[in-house]
Design a protein around this motif. Structure first.
Motif, short mmCIF file in Angstrom:
data_model
loop_
_atom_site.label_atom_id
_atom_site.label_comp_id
_atom_site.label_asym_id
_atom_site.label_seq_id
_atom_site.Cartn_x
_atom_site.Cartn_y
_atom_site.Cartn_z
N ALA A 67 51.23 29.56 121.21
CA ALA A 67 52.20 28.62 120.64
C ALA A 67 52.87 27.79 121.73
CB ALA A 67 53.25 29.39 119.83
N LEU A 68 53.24 28.43 122.83
CA LEU A 68 53.89 27.70 123.92
C LEU A 68 52.95 26.65 124.52
CD1 LEU A 68 55.73 30.63 125.76
CD2 LEU A 68 56.78 28.80 124.40
N GLY A 88 56.55 29.06 114.89
CA GLY A 88 57.34 27.84 114.98
C GLY A 88 56.53 26.63 114.57
N ILE A 89 55.37 26.86 113.94
CA ILE A 89 54.46 25.79 113.51
C ILE A 89 54.56 25.62 112.00
CG2 ILE A 89 52.05 25.02 113.44
CD1 ILE A 89 51.53 26.88 115.84
N ASP A 90 54.59 24.38 111.55
CA ASP A 90 54.51 24.10 110.12
C ASP A 90 53.03 24.15 109.74
OD1 ASP A 90 54.41 23.03 107.55
OD2 ASP A 90 56.02 21.60 107.92
N SER A 91 52.62 25.23 109.10
CA SER A 91 51.19 25.43 108.81
C SER A 91 50.65 24.40 107.83
CB SER A 91 50.96 26.84 108.27
OG SER A 91 51.71 27.06 107.09
N HIS A 96 45.42 23.61 111.82
CA HIS A 96 44.52 23.99 112.92
C HIS A 96 45.28 24.74 114.01
CE1 HIS A 96 41.10 23.85 115.61
NE2 HIS A 96 41.84 23.26 116.54
N GLN A 97 46.47 24.24 114.37
CA GLN A 97 47.27 24.91 115.39
C GLN A 97 47.72 26.30 114.92
OE1 GLN A 97 47.33 21.80 114.58
NE2 GLN A 97 47.63 20.46 116.36
N GLN A 98 48.07 26.38 113.64
CA GLN A 98 48.46 27.68 113.09
C GLN A 98 47.29 28.66 113.12
OE1 GLN A 98 51.53 28.88 111.99
NE2 GLN A 98 50.42 30.82 111.90
N PHE A 99 46.09 28.18 112.86
CA PHE A 99 44.91 29.05 112.90
C PHE A 99 44.71 29.59 114.31
CE2 PHE A 99 40.45 29.89 113.66
CZ PHE A 99 40.09 30.65 112.56
N ILE A 100 44.86 28.71 115.32
CA ILE A 100 44.71 29.15 116.71
C ILE A 100 45.74 30.23 117.03
CG2 ILE A 100 44.95 28.44 119.12
CD1 ILE A 100 43.81 25.71 118.29
N PHE A 101 46.98 29.99 116.61
CA PHE A 101 48.05 30.98 116.85
C PHE A 101 47.70 32.32 116.21
CE2 PHE A 101 51.76 33.18 115.16
CZ PHE A 101 52.54 33.35 116.29
#
Length: 207
Positions: A67-68, A88-91, A96-101
């Protein structure tokens, strides 16, 4: 480490006196031998627990770091009384970013296990076994008991991708199953969850 190196240096510098010391040491009686064996077992389980805990810490740290690195601000909070790392991500906006997290924790543990199993070394110690068990055990939890939890990594990976929960579970579960098979066929890890007990073997852990 320094103490061990110092002992090795002293031992190599005075081989004759060291040999004489070992020669005159009285043999241990049966009770002392049993006590030493129990102490060794206790230390082994402590090191195993240390390795297991390190694997869990790597899992949670991977969530935070992912996330950082993507520019978000992860935080800790409680979900039904359980401490949880939030991205802290709006899924909905950044799936895509939430999936990585969500994938980073199990992926990191799988990579650690792969490194242990692939890199040639004289291993098989309790800390190493704890690391392997931590990775496989965490995956087993997430694809079974923790699969349908509202904040489960499996749930979020399915929600933010074209994969279903079953498909995500099969991917990570399949990797762990292969690793478990490799462990079972490697002589370094004989009796992975078994230890001597009296005239036989004791399986599992006692509380």
């Amino acid at each position: 480490m320094c103490a061990a190196l110092l002992c090795a240096l002293i031992g190599s510098a005075f081989p004759t006196s060291a040999a004489a010391q070992f020669a005159v040491s009285p043999p241990l009686n049966r009770q002392e031998s049993l006590t030493n064996l129990e102490d060794a077992k206790g230390h082994e389980w402590k090191r195993f627990a240390l390795g297991f805990g390190a694997s869990i810490l790597a899992h949670e740290s991977a969530h935070v770091l992912s996330a950082l690195l993507m520019g978000y601000h992860p935080y800790y909070a409680f979900d039904s009384g359980r401490p949880t790392v939030y991205s802290g991500i709006d899924s909905d906006k950044d799936p895509h970013q939430q999936f990585i997290f969500s994938a980073s924790g199990l992926t990191t543990q799988a990579l650690i296990n792969e490194g242990i199993l692939d890199i040639p070394h004289d291993g098989g110690g309790p800390i190493e076994r704890g690391l392997l068990a931590g990775g496989i055990g965490t995956t087993l939890f997430y694809i079974t008991l923790g699969r349908n939890a509202s904040v489960s990594d499996i749930t979020y990976m399915a929600r933010t991708s074209s994969l279903s929960k079953t498909q995500v579970s099969l991917i990570f579960g399949g990797v762990s199953a292969i690793q478990a098979l490799r462990i079972s066929r490697d002589p370094k890890y004989d009796h992975f969850f078994v230890r001597p007990a009296g005239d036989g073997l004791q399986v599992g852990m006692s509380y």
